[in-house]
Design a protein around this motif. Structure first.
Motif, PDB file in Angstrom:
ATOM      1  N   ASN A  96      26.646  11.632  41.006  1.00 19.80           N
ATOM      2  CA  ASN A  96      27.111  11.533  42.347  1.00 19.80           C
ATOM      3  C   ASN A  96      27.921  10.268  42.563  1.00 19.80           C
ATOM      4  O   ASN A  96      28.043   9.253  42.004  1.00 19.80           O
ATOM      5  N   LEU A  97      28.457  10.326  44.054  1.00 17.00           N
ATOM      6  CA  LEU A  97      29.457   9.037  44.067  1.00 17.00           C
ATOM      7  C   LEU A  97      28.628   7.858  44.013  1.00 17.00           C
ATOM      8  O   LEU A  97      29.235   6.772  43.904  1.00 17.00           O
ATOM      9  N   ASP A  98      27.296   7.658  44.395  1.00 22.93           N
ATOM     10  CA  ASP A  98      26.896   6.650  44.607  1.00 22.93           C
ATOM     11  C   ASP A  98      26.662   5.732  43.247  1.00 22.93           C
ATOM     12  O   ASP A  98      26.309   4.633  43.076  1.00 22.93           O
ATOM     13  N   GLU A  99      26.763   6.427  42.074  1.00 21.86           N
ATOM     14  CA  GLU A  99      26.632   5.962  40.820  1.00 21.86           C
ATOM     15  C   GLU A  99      27.706   5.183  40.642  1.00 21.86           C
ATOM     16  O   GLU A  99      27.979   4.349  39.752  1.00 21.86           O
ATOM     17  N   ILE A 100      29.102   5.244  41.301  1.00 20.39           N
ATOM     18  CA  ILE A 100      30.261   4.430  41.147  1.00 20.39           C
ATOM     19  C   ILE A 100      29.790   3.099  41.924  1.00 20.39           C
ATOM     20  O   ILE A 100      29.763   2.805  42.958  1.00 20.39           O
ATOM     21  N   THR A 101      29.679   2.065  40.832  1.00 18.92           N
ATOM     22  CA  THR A 101      29.061   0.808  41.541  1.00 18.92           C
ATOM     23  C   THR A 101      30.087  -0.039  42.262  1.00 18.92           C
ATOM     24  O   THR A 101      29.679  -0.655  42.948  1.00 18.92           O
ATOM     25  N   GLU A 102      31.447   0.002  41.841  1.00 22.71           N
ATOM     26  CA  GLU A 102      32.248  -0.694  42.410  1.00 22.71           C
ATOM     27  C   GLU A 102      32.812  -0.230  43.825  1.00 22.71           C
ATOM     28  O   GLU A 102      33.260   0.950  44.018  1.00 22.71           O
ATOM     29  N   LYS A 103      32.535  -0.902  44.950  1.00 23.63           N
ATOM     30  CA  LYS A 103      32.591  -0.276  46.316  1.00 23.63           C
ATOM     31  C   LYS A 103      34.005   0.204  46.337  1.00 23.63           C
ATOM     32  O   LYS A 103      34.185   1.348  47.091  1.00 23.63           O
ATOM     33  N   ASN A 104      35.236  -0.467  46.059  1.00 22.77           N
ATOM     34  CA  ASN A 104      36.390  -0.060  46.397  1.00 22.77           C
ATOM     35  C   ASN A 104      36.769   1.523  45.770  1.00 22.77           C
ATOM     36  O   ASN A 104      37.364   2.168  46.417  1.00 22.77           O
ATOM     37  N   PHE A 105      36.062   1.522  44.334  1.00 25.74           N
ATOM     38  CA  PHE A 105      36.404   2.730  43.866  1.00 25.74           C
ATOM     39  C   PHE A 105      35.566   3.920  44.367  1.00 25.74           C
ATOM     40  O   PHE A 105      36.101   4.961  44.472  1.00 25.74           O
ATOM     41  N   LEU A 121      33.620  14.780  38.092  1.00 22.68           N
ATOM     42  CA  LEU A 121      34.550  13.962  37.562  1.00 22.68           C
ATOM     43  C   LEU A 121      35.334  13.433  38.726  1.00 22.68           C
ATOM     44  O   LEU A 121      35.922  14.250  39.477  1.00 22.68           O
ATOM     45  N   VAL A 122      35.239  12.069  38.776  1.00 22.04           N
ATOM     46  CA  VAL A 122      35.994  11.478  40.077  1.00 22.04           C
ATOM     47  C   VAL A 122      37.006  10.906  39.840  1.00 22.04           C
ATOM     48  O   VAL A 122      37.307   9.852  38.912  1.00 22.04           O
ATOM     49  N   TYR A 123      38.355  11.239  40.619  1.00 15.44           N
ATOM     50  CA  TYR A 123      39.543  10.315  40.558  1.00 15.44           C
ATOM     51  C   TYR A 123      39.579   9.422  41.440  1.00 15.44           C
ATOM     52  O   TYR A 123      39.490   9.825  42.685  1.00 15.44           O
ATOM     53  N   SER A 124      39.709   8.062  41.279  1.00 11.93           N
ATOM     54  CA  SER A 124      39.584   7.279  42.439  1.00 11.93           C
ATOM     55  C   SER A 124      40.947   6.419  42.341  1.00 11.93           C
ATOM     56  O   SER A 124      41.334   5.951  41.420  1.00 11.93           O
ATOM     57  N   ASP A 125      41.378   6.037  43.446  1.00 13.52           N
ATOM     58  CA  ASP A 125      42.867   5.481  43.303  1.00 13.52           C
ATOM     59  C   ASP A 125      42.964   4.757  44.828  1.00 13.52           C
ATOM     60  O   ASP A 125      43.238   5.206  45.899  1.00 13.52           O
TER      61      ASP A 125
END
Ligand SMILES: [Zn+2]
Length: 286
Positions: A96-105, A121-125
């Motif tokens: 889930n999104l919360d597992e992305i630890t870098e706030k901005n991403f 699969l998350v694409y962040s930009d």
């Protein structure tokens, strides 16, 4: 900005999702609003065309230059999702999104693909210069169709030298021209400075004034920098992250980029060329 080694490492990290189906996907408000305003934010085709991605199965991953692609299959038809990370794109495979630890991403996710194994699969930009599109064939996608052979191809060196020596690029400065994928794919701003330093060539040298032998040395230097970067997990300059959120160590191996002195202790010069910071040594390079 991710260059060939960083994109290759992202591709390798993503290979763990081969075999899974994309059961659903979600687009960020940035993407949706961009499309409402006829600005094709991230998704560079109509959202209708992009919707083909749903219910497709990922059967392999590939890379050409700084483009990576997911080869997809759906009801016996094969097509590809081509992605370019732009300045600051990153993929994450998480529950889930919360597992992305870098706030901005986490905040700047743009596309979420729900996979058949329950992960996303998350694409962040953050800066949204990245690109995604569905294409029928990789070879039919213009930037790839026009691309020079990969550095690992036996024909790459001859293509590199012969294209530069074709006369077309005589008046060009060497540095911006080696960042052109039609000459050699995957060289970006950082590794261009590094490779030119290693091969003792000034970035401001005009192509016509560089011998074939020195161009061959430059090709070797680019390969050396790519391979070194791959072995150190890529460079982490501000925005690059691997799929696991990890960062590479190549930035600690730079000889000139972002530095004040070269390995010989000479003071480095900087210059903006084609809008990009360039680092070089007037004593080691000529
Ligand atoms: Zn020097």
């Amino acid at each position: 900005m991710p260059e060939l080694p960083e994109v290759e490492l992202v591709k390798r990290d993503l290979e763990k999702i081969v075999g899974f189906e994309i059961i659903d996907y979600e687009l960020s408000d940035y993407v949706l609003n961009g499309h409402k305003g006829n600005k094709r934010t991230i998704v560079k085709q109509s959202l209708q065309e992009f919707s083909r991605v749903q219910y497709s199965t990922i059967y392999s991953l590939g890379r050409r230059g700084k483009y990576m692609y997911f080869s997809l299959r759906k009801e016996q038809s094969d097509f590809n999702l081509v992605a370019h990370l732009g300045m600051s794109g990153a993929f994450f495979i998480v529950n889930n999104l919360d597992e992305i630890t870098e706030k901005n991403f986490k905040k700047h996710w743009q596309v979420i693909f729900r996979l058949s194994n329950g992960q996303i699969l998350v694409y962040s930009d953050i800066r949204r210069f990245g690109e995604m599109r569905i294409v029928d064939s990789i070879e039919g996608f213009k930037p790839i169709a026009e691309m020079a052979p990969e550095y690992t191809e036996p024909s790459a060196r001859a293509h590199f030298i012969n294209t530069l020596k074709s006369g077309r690029y005589n008046e060009s400065f060497i540095k911006p021209i080696i960042m052109d994928a039609r000459i050699l794919p995957g060289v970006g701003n950082i590794y261009a400075s590094e490779a030119l330093y290693i091969s003792h060539i000034l970035p401001t040298k005009r192509v016509k004034n560089i011998s074939r032998e020195r161009l061959s040395n430059l090709f070797d230097a680019i390969v050396e920098v790519f391979e070194l970067s791959l072995s150190y997990g890529g460079s982490t300059i501000s925005d690059y992250r691997s799929v696991t959120g990890g960062s590479g160590e190549m930035q600690n191996k730079f000889k000139v980029y972002g530095l004040k002195t070269c390995p010989e202790g000479h003071e480095l010069k900087t210059k903006v060329m084609s809008g990009r910071n360039t680092y070089y040594c007037t004593k080691c390079q000529r």
